[in-house]
Structure formats: structure tokens, C-alpha cells
Design a protein around this motif. Structure first.
Motif: not given
Lengths: 305, 76
Positions: A219-220, A222-228
């Protein structure tokens, strides 16, 4: 006599239609009622019935609450991807188990009804066949031989043979219509007066629940995502899930480079972790890493080769 | 370069709140991957327009189901 032939839309003859028939049955309720206080047991039932209705509609239409069971139906035109039905009942079961656990934790009442809520379980019967819709006591209900058979299937040999309490039983004809061939199944044969032998396939949901609870989540955050991105849709999760994940439907809403997603393979006979889709235009393979209908999915897109 | 995507669906007032996340995987520095991700999402995938399309199509399906059920119920 006219009333006997009156169907939907006030026509003299109701039009037969084909579709899916679903029964969600609270197992253990008879024993639960017999051994618990009358004051609180109906409240527990009411809470579960309301929960099930919320989970299963509007993907399926509610025909009737039949005591400790819900009877629902959907025209075959409304379920374009048969697998959605399996995902619907599986998701409903997992959420039921979570709810049951929460209910047990939150209950402070010492009465037997409230304390033994964890003895209740769920079984689902899914059948496919022809029916006519008729209005009875103010509510549209499917009628026909298929409906009778679906109800007969509630009395089956699955628990006796396998020991399962929480499960889904599909008639063979239904699973063929859904174009599914799941693994880890129990193949049964039920015999009923007027219907003869009926081949069935059942899946243990207790096992599924344990799998979901134990599996590491991919699961990605939010803090690890490049784009939310966030978007609010009008339709409920089962409908949005289907549009997001049915390769054929996805091709209709992607605005970017023309995509042509198709199913590549389903190693365990259904969509889930390790299944793959393929975009024939871009050459990307979509590998499913984690799959929790209708909560979340995680996939990896990788260029083929 | 691979892309990992998570779609998280939360029920909200009868509808769905979708949280859609993407993370590029590759040997480039994270800052470059983030920049490439934004370009991919906005220019290549056009996700905002895509979600608007998805809303139109899924709402149409929902309306059709509700309308047909209401029609059947009221015409009796």
C-alpha cells in the motif's frame, strides 16, 4: 383472474428476465435466538440486517428481508463483470467479520444476546436463472423456478461436509455465467424434490478472512507517494471499483493516451494478487500486488519485456 | 522505470471518496522521479479529466439502476 397475470408496468404478462439471485443468510441465528434474551436479540438482528443492506445494495436490488436472511437480485445487464458478484459477497463477509468483532468489543451489556454475538456467521447463496418481477406487498420481487431453487440451496450439505460456517455457495450454472474458475473450492452436489441434482461450488470465507487479516499490506502511504490525487464520486464503492478495475470499462474513461487494457492472466482463476492485465497500445503490463475489494488495490505498471 | 499505484476507496454519503497515489520506481533521484510522476499524471494520463469521465459514466450507471427500479415500482 386478470390480477394473476399482471406483472411489472401493469402489463398483462410480466416479461421473464435473466439475472442473479442472492441470499445472504445469518447462520446461527436460530440457536442465538433460542439461547438469548428476547429484548436484545432483535436489536442485534436489526443492526446486522441494516449493515447487510448497505453492503449489498445498490449493486444488487433488495427484494425482501426474510427473517434472518436478505433476498436480492440483479439483472444480468446490470452485472457486466461476473466477478463483481464474488467480490461483493467476499467484501461483505470481511466487513461483517470486522463489524462483528467491533460489536463484541463495544458491547457493555452483560446479557446473553449481546455477549454471544460472535456466534453468528454469514452464508451466501448465489444462483443465476430466469424470473419475472412482480409487486407483492408493495415491493418488487422476483418469482419463478430459479427463485425457488435459490431458496432451496439454503439447505445444503456444505457445513456438514466441510465444517465451514461462513461461505458462499454458487450453483454451477451461475459460476459458468460469471466466467470464473476460482481455486480452493468445494464441489458439491445437492438433491432437491422437483429439481433433481444441482451441482454447486463453494468457497470458504472464514479462510479468506484469515488471509486478509494476516497478509502484509502492499500500500502506498500518502507520504510515500509522488502524486496524491483525491476525487469524490456520486456512486458507491462497488460501482467505482468496477469502473476502475474492469479492463474493458477502464478504456472508456481514460482521457490520456489511448489505452486498450485487456485481461492477460488470472493465475488463481480470478482477479487478485499476481493477476495481470495488458495494455496492447502502450505495451504496459499491470501486475496486481494487493487486492482488497472495495477498499483498496495496489498495482505495478511495467513495460512488457 | 515502473510505476506503482494505490487506489483507496472510502464510502462517503452514499458515494465514494477515492484517494489515488502513484510512486515511480527507478534509479533516478527521488526529486526527478517526483517531477516525472507529475508530468505523467497531468500530461500523459490526464488523470483529472479521466476522473471527471469516470464520474459521468459511473453516475449514469447509478442513475439508470435507480431510475429503472423507481419506474418499475411506481408504474405498478
Amino acid at each position: 383472474m386478470e390480477a394473476l397475470h399482471q406483472g411489472v408496468d401493469g402489463n398483462m404478462e410480466a416479461q421473464p428476465q435473466k439475472g442473479y439471485l442472492l441470499l445472504a443468510d445469518i447462520s446461527g441465528y436460530t440457536a442465538f435466538m433460542a439461547n438469548t434474551e428476547l429484548a436484545h436479540a432483535p436489536l442485534v438482528l436489526n443492526q446486522i440486517i441494516r449493515f447487510l443492506t448497505k453492503e449489498l445494495t445498490p449493486t444488487m436490488q433488495l427484494a425482501e428481508v426474510e427473517g434472518d436472511a436478505l433476498f436480492l437480485y440483479a439483472s444480468e445487464n446490470d452485472i457486466s463483470r461476473g466477478e463483481l458478484l464474488l467480490e461483493l459477497v467476499e467484501s461483505c463477509y470481511i466487513n461483517f467479520r470486522d463489524k462483528r468483532r467491533t460489536m463484541a468489543h463495544n458491547i457493555t451489556c452483560p446479557c446473553n444476546a449481546c455477549q454471544t454475538v460472535t456466534t453468528l456467521d454469514l452464508k451466501f447463496i448465489v444462483h443465476y436463472g430466469e424470473y419475472v418481477l412482480q409487486k407483492m406487498t408493495g415491493k418488487l420481487k422476483p418469482f419463478g423456478s430459479s427463485v425457488n431453487l435459490a431458496h432451496r440451496l439454503l439447505k445444503n450439505s456444505v457445513k456438514e461436509t466441510t465444517g465451514w460456517n461462513g461461505y458462499v455457495l454458487f450453483s454451477n450454472i451461475c459460476l459458468n455465467k460469471m466466467e470464473l474458475s476460482p481455486e480452493n473450492i468445494y464441489k458439491g452436489m445437492e438433491k432437491y424434490d422437483h429439481f433433481g441434482e444441482v451441482e454447486t461450488i463453494s468457497i470458504n470465507f472464514e479462510e479468506k478472512y484469515q488471509e486478509y487479516s494476516a497478509n502484509r499490506k502492499d500500500f502506498i502511504k500518502p507520504e510515500d507517494a509522488d502524486v496524491n490525487l483525491e476525487y469524490t464520486f456520486t456512486a458507491p464503492p462497488p460501482i467505482i471499483w468496477d469502473w476502475l478495475n474492469d479492463p474493458t470499462k477502464r478504456n472508456k474513461w481514460y482521457a490520456g493516451n489511448k489505452s486498450n487494457w485487456v485481461v492477460k492472466d488470472r493465475p488463481h482463476g480470478r482477479t487478485g494478487s499476481s493477476a495481470n492485465n495488458h495494455c496492447t497500445n502502450s505495451g504496459f503490463i499491470e501486475h496486481i500486488l494487493d487486492w482488497r475489494p472495495f477498499h483498496y488495490f495496489t498495482v505495478r505498471h511495467k513495460k512488457d519485456g | 522505470m515502473n510505476a506503482k499505484i494505490t487506489g483507496e476507496l472510502d464510502p462517503l454519503n452514499g458515494g465514494t471518496h477515492l484517494k489515488w497515489r502513484i510512486r515511480l520506481e527507478g534509479i533516478l533521484p527521488r526529486s526527478i522521479l517526483r517531477l516525472l510522476s507529475r508530468i505523467t499524471v497531468n500530461k500523459v494520463l490526464e488523470m483529472s479529466s479521466s476522473f471527471e469521465n469516470l464520474e459521468v459514466l459511473s453516475k449514469k450507471q447509478l442513475d439508470k439502476t435507480t431510475f429503472e427500479l423507481n419506474k418499475k415500482t411506481t408504474s405498478m
